[in-house]
Design an enzyme around this catalytic site. Structure first.
Site, short mmCIF file in Angstrom:
data_model
loop_
_atom_site.label_atom_id
_atom_site.label_comp_id
_atom_site.label_asym_id
_atom_site.label_seq_id
_atom_site.Cartn_x
_atom_site.Cartn_y
_atom_site.Cartn_z
N GLU A 15 19.36 17.11 46.29
CA GLU A 15 19.03 16.99 44.91
C GLU A 15 17.69 17.56 44.66
OE1 GLU A 15 19.65 16.04 41.98
OE2 GLU A 15 20.30 14.02 41.73
N ASP A 16 17.45 18.18 43.30
CA ASP A 16 16.02 18.41 42.95
C ASP A 16 15.11 17.20 43.21
OD1 ASP A 16 17.42 17.41 40.98
OD2 ASP A 16 17.16 19.14 39.43
N ASP A 46 14.27 10.67 40.16
CA ASP A 46 13.33 9.89 39.23
C ASP A 46 13.39 8.38 39.20
OD1 ASP A 46 11.64 9.10 37.20
OD2 ASP A 46 12.67 10.22 35.65
N PHE A 60 6.45 15.18 34.04
CA PHE A 60 7.56 16.13 34.00
C PHE A 60 7.42 17.62 34.54
CE2 PHE A 60 10.46 19.07 31.80
CZ PHE A 60 11.68 18.14 31.88
N ARG A 85 14.27 27.50 34.24
CA ARG A 85 14.73 27.19 35.64
C ARG A 85 14.19 28.41 36.63
NH1 ARG A 85 18.77 23.25 35.56
NH2 ARG A 85 19.90 23.20 34.03
P1 5GP Z 1 17.25 9.67 37.69
O1 5GP Z 1 18.51 9.19 37.74
O2 5GP Z 1 16.78 9.78 39.27
O3 5GP Z 1 16.19 9.16 36.93
O4 5GP Z 1 17.28 11.16 37.24
C1 5GP Z 1 17.45 12.30 37.93
C2 5GP Z 1 17.66 13.64 37.24
O5 5GP Z 1 16.91 13.63 36.17
C3 5GP Z 1 17.41 14.85 38.07
O6 5GP Z 1 18.61 15.32 38.66
C4 5GP Z 1 16.77 15.81 36.95
O7 5GP Z 1 18.07 16.27 36.53
C5 5GP Z 1 16.40 14.84 36.03
N1 5GP Z 1 14.91 14.81 36.03
C6 5GP Z 1 14.10 13.83 36.33
N2 5GP Z 1 12.96 13.92 36.31
C7 5GP Z 1 12.56 15.36 35.95
C8 5GP Z 1 11.69 16.22 35.74
O8 5GP Z 1 10.29 15.74 35.78
N3 5GP Z 1 11.84 17.48 35.32
C9 5GP Z 1 13.09 17.94 35.14
N4 5GP Z 1 13.32 19.16 34.77
N5 5GP Z 1 14.39 17.05 35.38
C10 5GP Z 1 14.04 15.94 35.67
#
Ligand code: 5GP
Length: 175
Positions: free
Chosen positions: A99-100, A103, A152, A165
């Site tokens: 995973e990148d 959050d 962010f 990206r």
């Molecule tokens: P979660 O379900 O953990 O809240 O969300 C994860 C996904 O939200 C990540 O895979 C990503 O695509 C997006 N995301 C969450 N935080 C960020 C951020 O700070 N920047 C970007 N570009 N995407 C984010």
């Protein structure tokens, strides 16, 4: 750097990312020395991280890119998320989700549950970045690159509305 309405400033340098990627790969080499894991990068955000990571992993491994399909159910079930693009059976396999960023961890939790239901032998996660909420909720991420505050971020695969990206470093939105 300006992307649409937001101004971003440098946050994590390319060389620091590469160092961290090597450290994560080394740990995976150790932990999976006698296994052949399947790395499952979640598109689109993790494509650069995954490419760099697999180059540093020396044990035998497979790579299979997947996507998350979010759609609204026909009932009042709200948003459902499922994995798409799985080409091979994961039954009895050791899976490492790539995973990148994690959050809230909600996306991840759903995917981990889905993969476990497929009869996998083990499911772990490697995430380049983890934000505070996931940390607080104890979402299980075995390999974490950088712990960051709730801000962010952009670049190195991560986007803002599809843009930004294409950098070798990570930026963060100016307050
Ligand atoms: P979660 O379900 O953990 O809240 O969300 C994860 C996904 O939200 C990540 O895979 C990503 O695509 C997006 N995301 C969450 N935080 C960020 C951020 O700070 N920047 C970007 N570009 N995407 C984010």
């Amino acid at each position: 750097m300006k992307v649409k309405d937001l101004e971003f400033k440098p946050f994590i340098k390319a060389e620091d990312i590469q160092k961290k990627v090597k450290t994560l790969a080394k740990q995976i080499d150790i932990d999976y020395a006698d296994k052949t894991p399947i790395l499952l990068p979640i598109l689109n955000g993790s494509f650069i991280f995954a490419a760099d990571l697999v180059k540093q992993i020396n044990i035998a491994c497979k790579v299979s890119f997947v996507k998350i399909n979010s759609y609204v159910g026909t009932q009042s079930t709200g948003q459902l998320k499922t994995l798409i693009g799985l080409e091979e059976s994961l039954f009895g396999q050791h899976i490492i989700i790539v995973e990148d960023i994690v959050d809230t961890g909600l996306t991840l939790q759903k995917i981990v549950d889905e993969l476990r239901s497929l009869g996998t032998k083990s499911v772990e996660v490697v995430a380049l970045l983890r934000k505070t909420p996931a940390r607080e909720k104890n979402i299980e991420v075995k390999y974490v690159g950088f712990e960051i505050d709730n801000e962010f971020v952009l670049g190195y695969g991560l986007d803002y509305d599809g843009l930004g990206r294409n950098t070798d470093h990570i930026l963060k939105a100016k307050a």
